[in-house]
Design a protein around this motif. Structure first.
Motif, PDB file in Angstrom:
ATOM      1  N   ALA A 132       0.868  -1.185   0.000  1.00  0.00           N
ATOM      2  CA  ALA A 132       0.000   0.000   0.000  1.00  0.00           C
ATOM      3  C   ALA A 132       0.902   1.232   0.000  1.00  0.00           C
ATOM      4  O   ALA A 132       1.395   1.637   1.053  1.00  0.00           O
ATOM      5  CB  ALA A 132      -0.914   0.008   1.219  1.00  0.00           C
ATOM      6  N   PRO A 133       1.135   1.825  -1.180  1.00  0.00           N
ATOM      7  CA  PRO A 133       2.055   2.972  -1.266  1.00  0.00           C
ATOM      8  C   PRO A 133       1.688   4.124  -0.339  1.00  0.00           C
ATOM      9  O   PRO A 133       2.571   4.789   0.208  1.00  0.00           O
ATOM     10  CB  PRO A 133       1.956   3.390  -2.739  1.00  0.00           C
ATOM     11  CG  PRO A 133       1.542   2.142  -3.454  1.00  0.00           C
ATOM     12  CD  PRO A 133       0.652   1.416  -2.502  1.00  0.00           C
ATOM     13  N   SER A 134       0.416   4.378  -0.140  1.00  0.00           N
ATOM     14  CA  SER A 134       0.011   5.491   0.730  1.00  0.00           C
ATOM     15  C   SER A 134       0.465   5.258   2.171  1.00  0.00           C
ATOM     16  O   SER A 134       0.847   6.199   2.874  1.00  0.00           O
ATOM     17  CB  SER A 134      -1.510   5.663   0.682  1.00  0.00           C
ATOM     18  OG  SER A 134      -2.154   4.460   1.102  1.00  0.00           O
ATOM     19  N   LEU A 135       0.428   3.993   2.611  1.00  0.00           N
ATOM     20  CA  LEU A 135       0.881   3.680   3.964  1.00  0.00           C
ATOM     21  C   LEU A 135       2.406   3.840   4.068  1.00  0.00           C
ATOM     22  O   LEU A 135       2.922   4.250   5.115  1.00  0.00           O
ATOM     23  CB  LEU A 135       0.477   2.263   4.344  1.00  0.00           C
ATOM     24  CG  LEU A 135      -1.038   2.003   4.468  1.00  0.00           C
ATOM     25  CD1 LEU A 135      -1.287   0.549   4.809  1.00  0.00           C
ATOM     26  CD2 LEU A 135      -1.628   2.895   5.542  1.00  0.00           C
ATOM     27  N   ALA A 136       3.133   3.514   3.023  1.00  0.00           N
ATOM     28  CA  ALA A 136       4.587   3.672   3.029  1.00  0.00           C
ATOM     29  C   ALA A 136       4.969   5.137   3.202  1.00  0.00           C
ATOM     30  O   ALA A 136       5.925   5.476   3.908  1.00  0.00           O
ATOM     31  CB  ALA A 136       5.190   3.121   1.736  1.00  0.00           C
ATOM     32  N   VAL A 137       4.184   6.036   2.564  1.00  0.00           N
ATOM     33  CA  VAL A 137       4.438   7.465   2.710  1.00  0.00           C
ATOM     34  C   VAL A 137       4.248   7.896   4.160  1.00  0.00           C
ATOM     35  O   VAL A 137       5.050   8.654   4.719  1.00  0.00           O
ATOM     36  CB  VAL A 137       3.500   8.274   1.783  1.00  0.00           C
ATOM     37  CG1 VAL A 137       3.623   9.769   2.070  1.00  0.00           C
ATOM     38  CG2 VAL A 137       3.844   7.997   0.324  1.00  0.00           C
TER      39      VAL A 137
END
Length: 527
Positions: A132-137
């Motif tokens: 989940a790219p948004s969580l990585a941010v």
């Protein structure tokens, strides 16, 4: 290596569990489920082994760093030798040995566990970006936020720790001094006075400790609390994504596992910063101690025979073969002259026509001996203690003891003397020190207050015997005792560290009102 592999194994476990859920349970494939479960088991066992090895290697590193630092400090203290107490307090050395070395050892772990925690953070962020790219941010943005909270506290902690460490060394120095003179203080009735003074200083240190503890406690609270808040935010976001169908059940479990695991390296990084802050304070103290210069033993040869010692700072001249006395209202002035004439610390004194600090140190120590009230006594028999480095011969030992009027100690030359003379009274220790100096029979003997702890009758006997035993050898005594001054061939009267007048004791009594007032005051106090 062990720390990095351990953290990577922790980060890998949530991924394996997510695969077991999605490819095994969710797809209803028992074979796939068993395979992924076995993988989880293998990684779990590997994680346990790596965790043990990580802890072992960290403990070895911490102990090795602390003990190597202690060894450096001890070796340097040994090289400084008798100059050590003149350049740093005993309390400072004690504080370095029982506190600073272990703080440095703990800080050294940062090199391993700090790197491992950073690597684990990168691995988790990478795995999250694939899920989940948004969580990585959010995860990547979290650490700067933590640093924003913790950074100012670390700076405050370092400043407060530096002041606390300074006062701690001073208080330990006072404690060492009191313990060393406890028997004398008890006999003089001064024990309670020093106790009240120590309690007051200790209360100030405790108050400063609270100021150090303030930012330290906040760092601990943030180190434990902020990562949990961070975990809650990420899990809440992941749950919303799962409810919207953007994450599978396995991915949701993986995200929770990644974030829960991330609490460990984030917490480690916060406490690593705290350990480094305290370690820097401790390391500065150790480095300052190690930077104390050691006297260079090499140099020019000493004069071929007996030669006068001259101290240009005070104007004192000590002629070979003569009994010289230094008398001043401030005992520290005479003690400083003796230190310079004995080449302890910076000096412009000369021996003959050569500067003392240019002569090879072993020759100076061989022919010029400084004895002081606080000189240490080693453990052993009385015979060995008095003989020092020389081969003990009973006749010579007894003669030295007779000169020092230490017959009350010397009924048996085989009598054991404990380290620092703890089984002797203050007066007995002083006379044993004097006997040891007389036994060494140096070309020039420099003695600071050699009779300060004895009664008037014993002092008179010492004065008579010492002047007779040292006839033909140079002797310099710092004293205000009238009986010693009367035995001197020449007395230098010191005012503000400089020679104000020189002559015999009786000449100065007649010609110098200040000297007469000094001696009369001391004599009156003795009476």
């Amino acid at each position: 290596m062990f720390g990095s592999l351990w953290f990577v194994s922790l980060a890998t476990t949530p991924y394996l569990i997510s695969q077991a859920i999605d490819r095994g349970l969710g797809a209803r494939r028992p074979g796939a489920l068993v395979g992924w479960v076995v993988a989880v088991l293998v990684v779990g066992v590997a994680s346990a082994v790596l965790g043990i090895m990580r802890h072992r290697s960290m403990s070895k590193l911490r102990m090795a760093a602390a003990l190597r630092t202690a060894d450096l400090v001890m070796s340097h203290a040994t090289r400084l030798g008798a100059a050590l107490p003149r350049r740093v307090t005993a309390g400072e050395v004690v504080t370095i040995g029982i506190s600073d070395v272990w703080t440095i050892g703990r800080a050294m772990n940062v090199g391993g566990v700090g790197v491992a925690a950073t690597l684990a953070y990168i691995v988790v962020a990478t795995l999250l970006s694939r899920t989940a790219p948004s969580l990585a941010v959010v995860v990547l943005a979290g650490v700067p936020v933590l640093a924003l909270f913790v950074g100012p506290l670390l700076q405050r902690s370092q400043r407060a720790s530096s002041g606390y460490r300074e006062r701690q060394g001073e208080l330990n120095a006072r404690l060492v001094d009191v313990l060393g003179g406890l028997r004398i203080l008890n006999g003089l009735g001064g024990k309670q006075t020093h106790l009240r003074r120590y309690v007051g200083e200790s209360a100030k240190l405790r108050a400063q400790g609270y100021r150090v503890g303030g930012p330290s406690s906040w760092i601990g609270a943030l180190g434990d609390g902020l990562p949990v808040v961070f975990l809650a935010v990420v899990v809440w976001l992941a749950a919303r994504l799962a409810a919207q169908g953007e994450l599978t059940a396995g991915q949701l479990v993986a995200v929770y596992g990644y974030t829960a695991m991330l609490v460990i390296p984030v917490n480690v990084l916060i406490f690593c910063s705290f350990d480094v802050t305290r370690g820097i304070v401790a390391a500065r103290r150790v480095v300052n101690f190690l930077k104390i210069p050691v006297d260079d033993p090499s140099g020019r040869p000493a004069p071929d025979g007996p030669a006068p010692l001259r101290d240009p700072e005070s104007g004192v001249v000590a002629e070979p073969g003569r009994f010289t006395a230094l008398a001043g209202a401030r005992p520290a002035d005479a003690a400083e002259v003796i230190d310079r004439l004995g080449r302890y610390g910076p000096t412009r004194a000369t021996w003959g026509d050569v500067r003392l600090d240019e002569i090879a140190q072993p020759e100076v120590r061989e022919r010029i001996l400084v004895t002081e009230p606080g000189a240490d006594l080693f453990a052993g028999t009385l015979r060995e203690v008095v003989a020092g480095r020389d081969e003990p011969r009973d006749a010579k030992v007894r003669a030295a003891i007779e000169t020092a009027v230490a017959h009350d100690v010397a009924a048996d030359l085989g009598r054991p003397v404990e380290w620092a003379g703890r089984n002797l009274s203050g007066g007995q220790r002083q006379r044993v020190r004097l006997a040891r100096a007389v036994h060494a029979d140096p070309e020039m003997l420099l003695a600071a207050e050699p009779t300060s702890a004895v009664d008037a009758h014993t002092e008179a006997a010492i004065a008579e015997r010492l002047s007779a035993a040292r006839r033909g050898r140079g002797t310099v005594v710092a004293t205000t005792s009238p009986v010693l001054l009367d035995r001197a061939d020449v007395v230098h009267y010191l005012v503000e560290g400089r020679v104000a007048a020189s002559g015999t004791h009786r000449e100065l009594l007649t010609a110098e009102p200040g000297y007469r007032a000094l001696v009369t005051r001391v004599f009156g106090e003795d009476e």
